[in-house]
Design an enzyme around this catalytic site. Sequence first.
Site, PDB file in Angstrom:
ATOM      1  N   HIS A  47       0.717  -1.289   0.148  1.00  0.00           N
ATOM      2  CA  HIS A  47       0.027   0.037   0.003  1.00  0.00           C
ATOM      3  C   HIS A  47       0.860   1.264   0.118  1.00  0.00           C
ATOM      4  O   HIS A  47       0.491   2.145  -0.812  1.00  0.00           O
ATOM      5  CB  HIS A  47      -0.916  -0.124   1.331  1.00  0.00           C
ATOM      6  N   GLU A  50       1.825   1.863  -3.579  1.00  0.00           N
ATOM      7  CA  GLU A  50       0.921   2.573  -4.214  1.00  0.00           C
ATOM      8  C   GLU A  50       1.031   3.886  -4.138  1.00  0.00           C
ATOM      9  O   GLU A  50       0.791   4.708  -5.056  1.00  0.00           O
ATOM     10  CB  GLU A  50      -0.348   1.847  -3.814  1.00  0.00           C
ATOM     11  N   HIS A  51       1.064   4.305  -2.795  1.00  0.00           N
ATOM     12  CA  HIS A  51       1.175   5.844  -2.593  1.00  0.00           C
ATOM     13  C   HIS A  51       2.465   6.311  -3.195  1.00  0.00           C
ATOM     14  O   HIS A  51       2.177   7.587  -4.000  1.00  0.00           O
ATOM     15  CB  HIS A  51       1.168   6.228  -1.117  1.00  0.00           C
ATOM     16  N   GLU A 127      -3.948   8.070   7.490  1.00  0.00           N
ATOM     17  CA  GLU A 127      -5.097   6.920   6.938  1.00  0.00           C
ATOM     18  C   GLU A 127      -5.360   5.939   7.771  1.00  0.00           C
ATOM     19  O   GLU A 127      -6.438   5.473   7.900  1.00  0.00           O
ATOM     20  CB  GLU A 127      -4.574   6.485   5.628  1.00  0.00           C
TER      21      GLU A 127
END
Length: 418
Positions: A47, A50-51, A127
């Site tokens: 993840h 991905e950022h 997040e």
Amino acid sequence: MSVNITRLSNGLLVATDRMESVETVSLGVWVGAGTRNERPEVNGIAHMLEHMAFKGTKRRSAQAIAEEIEAVGGQINAYTSREQTAYYAKVLAGDTPLAVDILGDILQNSTFEPTELERERTVVLQEIGQAKDTPDDIIFDHFQAAAFPDQPMGRAVLGTADIIRHLKRPALFDYMGAEYGAGRMVLAAAGRLDHGAIVELAQRAFGNLSGNDATRLEPALYAGGDMREERDLEQLHVVLGFKGIALDDPDFYPSSALSTLLGGGMSSRLFQEVREKRGLAYSIYAFGASYSDVGVFGVYAGTSEGDAKELVSVIAGEMRAVAGKVTAAELARARAQLKASTLMALESTGARCERLAQNLMVYGRIVPVEEIVTKIDAIDEASVERVAARLLTSAPTVAAVGPLGQLGDYATIASRFQ
């Protein structure tokens, strides 16, 4: 549909679906790597990568990536799941070359600059904090962790705050180098396009990307269990579930019908019994999550502390009842809902693009819509009853967040489903 597939010499699959009646193209690159491909000490790196892919390359700054795609009115985004990571865009047809070029750039030339990493580390920590502050979100991580304890399938996609705080830049390069091989990618596109032109763009953008073998995944072993978090909330959030159905299981479509008729809409058993007749919950629904080798099936509800015991009893009663008898009328409604969602998705370039990628990633072929409709039509009452009974043979998984005092212990809850 006009679907074409080409495999580049490095192993990258290029799949397109031409739609004559639109002016746009949805396209993306799906990578066969996600949370299940992470070592425990770097949980969350898929993840984070991905950022970071959008935070600058050798050719473009983070700002330039955003400005170039938005200068043509396009959109670009990404997501990470337990078995895949996807990077996708939607643009006017004439801007397809730009979108492919940007995707190729961020997936091969990202620099993971230290200042950008520190900034994005803070964003991801926020997040994670936001997810923890949202009980009807974090409860699904608790459910997954209880169902698959101490294994990759049970870890959170976002990772943990402690791991993210200490994640090092070289680890991003290592993960990308190990997992982002051409042979594990699908470039899919749908809309007003020419297949040959898309193949040429893919060759130009990804032709030099090396292929590599897929990481051997640790088998997912469903265990079932109990994970609870006491919080001072107005509502108790509960997920009750079982071992579900894998993507390639013959019971996949009957399981989908079961999810729909049990808790998939306003006419479903749980909505009618729990909300309409008893007023025990505002939100209640059934869900199935299927993966390459396993699945989970569950029911989510939010209720008051005092109604928790009755809610569990009703859910268990409906699960047992559906294993004993499915009516022709409710099955017909479920089949109609499944067919409608399948056929309505054909009107969306994004959905058709995703369909191409998922079919190739999961099945190695494009499953014709007619085949899906035939399988939906073949669902009968006995198959749904059989799947419901099959689910109930596994140990339950219980996840709860909120005031727990009236929920009952695990053994008591489990006994209600027997």
